[in-house]
Design a protein around this motif. Sequence first.
Motif: not given
Lengths: 402, 623, 261, 380
Positions: A379-380, A383-384, A387-389, A395, C128-132
């Motif tokens: 998930m991490l 999810g990351t 989130a980046s997209f 989240i 802990s899911m950063p938006n890079l």
Amino acid sequence: MNLLILFAALLAPVLAATPATGLSVETPAYSDGLTLSLSWTAPDDAHSLILLRSDQGEAGPWHVAAGPWPGTKAEHQDKVTTDPTKTPPAAHYWYRLVSLDEDTAPPPEADGDDAAAAEQAYVAALLAGQPATAAVQGTPVASWLSASPGYLLLLALIVSVGGLMLWFTDRARKGHEMFIRRMPGIDAIEEGIGRATEMGKPVLYVPGIDELQDIQTIASMLILGQISRKVAEYQSDIVVSCCIPIVREVADEVVGSGYMLAGYPDAYNPKNVRFISSEQFAFTAGTNGIILREKPATHIFLGRFFAESLILAETGYVNRSVQIAGTAEATQLPFFVAACDYTLIGEELFAVSAYLSKDPRLVSSLKASDYVKVFVVVMLVVGTIAASFGSSFFIELFTISG
Amino acid sequence: MSAPSSSSPPVDKDKLERVLATDCGSTTTKAILIEKVGGEWRQTWRGEAPTTVEAPFEDVTRGVLNGAQEVAELSGRSLVRDDGAGILRTNGDPTKGVSAYISTSSAGGGLQLVVGGVVLSMTAESAMRAALGAGAIVMDTFAANDRRKPFEQIERIRQLRPDMILLAGGIDGGTRKHVVALAEMLKAARPRTRLGGGFDLPIIYAGNQRVTDDIERILGEMCDLKVVPNVRPVMESENLGPARDKIHDLFMEHVMAQAPGYDKLMRWVDAPIMPTPGAVGLIMQTIARQRGINVLGVDIGGATTDVFSVFDGTFNRTVSANLGMSYSVSNVLAEAGLSNILRWVPFDIDEKGLRNRIGNKMIRPTTIPQTLEELKIEQAIAREALRLAFIQHKEFATDLKGVQQERTIADAFRQTGQDSLVKMQALDLIVGSGGVLSHAPRRVQSMRMMMDAYEPEWITEVAVDSIFMMPHLGVLSSIHEEAATEVFEKDCLIFLGTAIAATGEQKPTGPALRVQFRLPDGTGVDESIDSGRLRRWELSRDDEIEITLTPLQRRLDVGEGPGKARTAKVRGGVVGLVVDTRGRPIHLPDAAAERVRKLQEWVEALGEYGAGGQSRWAGQGAD
Amino acid sequence: MEPSVLSSLDIAGAWVSIALTLGIFSFLYADNPVYKLAEHLFLGISIGISMTEMYYGVVRPNLIDKLAAGNVLSVVPLVMCAMLFARLASKKLGWLARIPIAFIVAAYAGVKLTGEANGNLMTQVAQSMPNLAELWRDHGIWDWSADGAGVFSGIFLVVGLSACLLHFYFSARQGPTMRGISRFGVLVLMLSFGASFGYTVMGRISLAIGRAQELLGLDKPAEEAAQIHPQLASVVCGVLVIAFLVVWRLRGGGAEQEEAA
Amino acid sequence: MAAIFTPGLKVTEHTIVLKDRRLPMEGEVAVSVGQAVRADDVVARTELPGKVYPVNIANQLGVDPGQLAQHMTKQVGDRVEEGELVAATPGFLGLFKSEATAPVAGTIESISAITGQVIFQAHPIPVEIDAYITGKVVEVHAGEGCVVQAAGTLVQGIFGLGGEVKAELMLSVDSADAVVDAGDIRPEMAGRIVVGGSYATVAALKRAVEVGVAGMVVGGFDYDEIKELLGYEVGVAITGGEKLGLTLIVTEGFGRIPMAPATFSLLKSKVGRRASINGATQIRAGVIRPEVVVTDDDEDAGVERWVPPEPKGLSIGDQVRGIRAPFFGKLGRVLALPAEPAVLDTESKARIMEVEFEDGEVAIVPRANVEAIEREEAGA
């Protein structure tokens, strides 16, 4: 007083905008009992909107609940308190929505004693100078179910962990061997008990200094049960030093039944399970006294520790005892690592009882929680990336809200 | 091990020319003659005769004399005194007699001991180590934490009839309660000796020296109590010597004196009689010390399997009481499980049939395999017996437990705890003995059995004891160490060859190891060997070659680190050089058909078995 | 504030405080009667205080006041309290004590199930899911001005956290890959331990400084210090403690402990 | 190396049977040399010391082990009943009294001032041993037991489970090669010893236990069935103490092997007679084989202890039985006994013999892999 004058001066020249219409307050469908749903029709001419809340009645006093928002906003989920474990401080809440024009100042950001006064002044100025809706009453009611994705996920996790546990237990009963990675710290516990036996000295066990309901204390009690059983098998003595009266009671019970299960109920001496003091450092001093004067050959510190960790471990080091420590309290781990022979780090503490007992049920729960770890890692990463997209789906998935 | 007190005069080793050594086993007494031939010590003649401890003879010396007589006849020199009252000494006449006579004994079941300590893995283990090191069979170990209720312990002690009891417990100044409880338990049990008779059971107390008074008060009247220094004076170290010596003394004084004819035998010998396994341990230690190597030895018998190891000078011995090839063969099946035995059988076999065959072997222990199929099954069982006994040995041969660790912060995350002292990578020599290894029809079979069971790593020499003369050499080493090691190297051991294997994560297919060397005849060898193979080259013991091993996979290690090449000098043997790329642990395919195919491939690669067929009379093309 | 005149009790209290501080420090030399005195005083007083606190803070408002007000439900906790003491009354009734204990454990287990899962699992995962992309836009790879925020920190957070989690994967034999991950996890843990160690040591040193300030009278307003004479107190108490230790040692105190050690 | 062959199991109609009857520990022998005894007569008896129960009374009372003695109400050597008060503390004003009671009826063996343990010894358990066979006492070991001698029939098995049983013999199947299944076990077999054929199924054995059959003698059964019957594996062949519910004797070995015709016909001829059987087997050190003994009560075996003749070696023409694959269980006759060792299929050298099996097959067999079938011996 001068603040109020200042605000009044700021607001006075501005022509009032129209108030919002149709403000309604409802309890959301799956509420945690802390949230209210507000909706309204935004006025065309408002530059921004600000929500006021009162828990006393229509007359106020009013507090800023949320905002300011852009003037087009038409709905809001309002949390009446941010502490999720508390029940709402009041039974009913009243809301007013204030329309602001371009020049209205944002709410003051003041700290300390002046904050309440500043807010009062600001709100009073707002209500005096800006158009606002009439007060609308809402009653937050907790519903039995929550459709919040976070809760659903949690429920799914709990159910699937339970299912996994049952499945693994069943497999274990059918003879499938379940592997647990070797943990020298835990192996050392039995060795430590043996050493104490050979030396004719007791084992000292400290279950941390937190209340019984702390998860680490509970884990520590489980471990104490198995350790005392081992100690009983060796017909040795275990001294348990407790900081909380109720923990002592449980420890007494746990050690007593450990001796009983080992088949030596007559070897148990309740005087060895001691309540020292509930004051942190008094407890530390008392436990140090046991270390120095009874010279236990082995010290086992498992549970939640704070500043006393280093003092205990250092005294033990001076005493040349074998020391095994374990805590999930990240700030104290370095001290244990520095002064003890073996340290169980974080999660390892919760694996001890499964490792020691090899009880299929406990091992199954360990294995199930391992799966959760893998799930979390997946998930991490996912999810990351999401989130980046720009997708906050994951989240939100992990966010627990009304 | 220091020589225990004895009535025999000390032997002047410079005057030794010729030594007769006997080993009085439970069924046969084996005699060998060791002589100085042209400045070299060699074993020259051997003879054997049935042991005569039991009725109708009841005198061990008759078997000894018969054995000696056989040696005498073969060698053409008289060895037995005319009146039959001993072994003839040279006394100046170089054609008659020997310069010394020595003996070991395991007749009548050997030296059987019960040991006790406070904690099973600590003082009880130290006591066990002392007893095993002295060559005893440990019948049972009692401890505060042996999970038996006191009445169960008492009941068990009453059943056992040991030759003596070794009681340890507590460090000096340590626990008093537990040691006294053990003594009280012993007192309540009133153990009796095996051979009965009119003497009290010897109990050696080697525990907490501060409670000696209590122990004397409790046990003093009931038994023949001897107090020796603590086997574990502090948690951090052992002191096994005094207890071990006392066991030897009592073995001579009590046990031997009770056995028929031993009083005579004790007067005949020039060095104290040793329990057979004790002597084997002694020669192992001597060899390891003299050559500076790590040795692993095994003696697989009908009922038990003894494992000896010397790593970095630390000697350990274990006896797996119920792992053997005849009486306890069914126990190998029970402990290993049928599937583990089956995995070594290179053909398909019906499981129920195999179980019955093993059961029948147990009730008919003297039978021998007649068909090739039976032999293969027997050797499959032997692999498992060897492997299981080795696992037990590895678990026992560890550093002392209960020692405070000086661990650094970096150790906090180490997941390995106490390791066995037995480290395969540091092992130099494996010595196998016992019927199934010493008498395998082809020597390569013994090599395979040991390679499969022990999975030697990197470079390891493998040998078998040809005629089981290690006990004789063990006692010999107590009077003449160099002679013993010389004979050990030259006549006792048959070097099978050198086993080479890489460790580390291995891919199941593709090339694994490149081997480069030049054979003595000048032929160059440069081969890449795929994973899962066995490869053999003929190479004799006398030829030493320089071999370069290059791992062809990144994680494979032959002793220089993952992926790094290594050059070493190796010697061969009757089998030669065997390179094993089956991985560590050995990877066997799960599917039965695939496994059988692989096993057959290995059998063929080494030339393990003949074609089988009709049994032939001797002389019709045998050998 | 008005310059205060301290009562003699206050002054005596300050002296006792200094004496006890030095008494505790005497442990640096050896376990001795002065230290024991301080230790036992500390223990006794702390228990006394906590008993009183418990009564006034917990038992009285939550039980006695409610009972007095006629709240019938409050009988339940009263009975449960009584059950906890059953063991003292008789061995046979000892099992009664298990009921309230079981109640506490079970009730909290239920409450904590979601509470802990929320606080320690869900929230942490969500955070802990950063938006890079956003990190890149705002901070680039590494932003010194924002405590090192940036894409690197974001990735390090996710990777380090994952490695730590996998380090605590107990039920699998570790192959080379897992060993590598685990090793990285350990590295991250060590880094954080080091940081937290340093941080806590700094805290401890400030505590020690606090003690020293008290001994030197620097922690109080000058006018108070002038009445207490803390420096004098420190010297007097220190001399007394040392003198006692010398006498104690000369009369053979502490010898047995050395023998045991 | 001359006599390497396995002495066969005795299957003889007329022989002298000697039974050593010994107590597990010293006791009293109730018979004298020359005395005639019936199988059920008691020949010796003793008392086994009872179980020992250490209890930490000091901990129970909450006193120091050193003070234990002053709180004991019973002393070393006193008899106590189960639950009887043995120690008590005075308590405080009659409150907080602690008491300790005896866990078992027996005597107090010791009171330890160091561990605080009191050791109770339960009352001794009387043990009697009977004559097992009807015959005459030919030797008495004072305090230990005696040797009973009788003339009769002796059939030795190869492996057994369970201990001594005395009962009437009965046939379960008519032929030596028939399989005994559950259906062959009939209710009237209760309390009898049932003689079967080649193989007993697990179902048959379970049924036999259910019906109450006292003993069972069969040719073979499957090795893995031991585990099914007992719940554990017999890894080392030392048996006799199993709690199986009946005594089982296997005459040939594991697997489906017809009972040797001689054995079967001999047992068949004794149907209706009372037999003494024992499943105890010990293959290591001092071989014990399971046995069926039917004494001939009319014949006087004399009061002189009979000395068995030295076993003879094998000679050409002797009956032998294969005891290892591939000739397991096959009967044959010795054709030749070459002195030279031969090379087997396995390539190892061994001393062998040439055997003609009953089916006409002639084969070379290692001498270690056959056993002699002992023929009738006239006895003393």
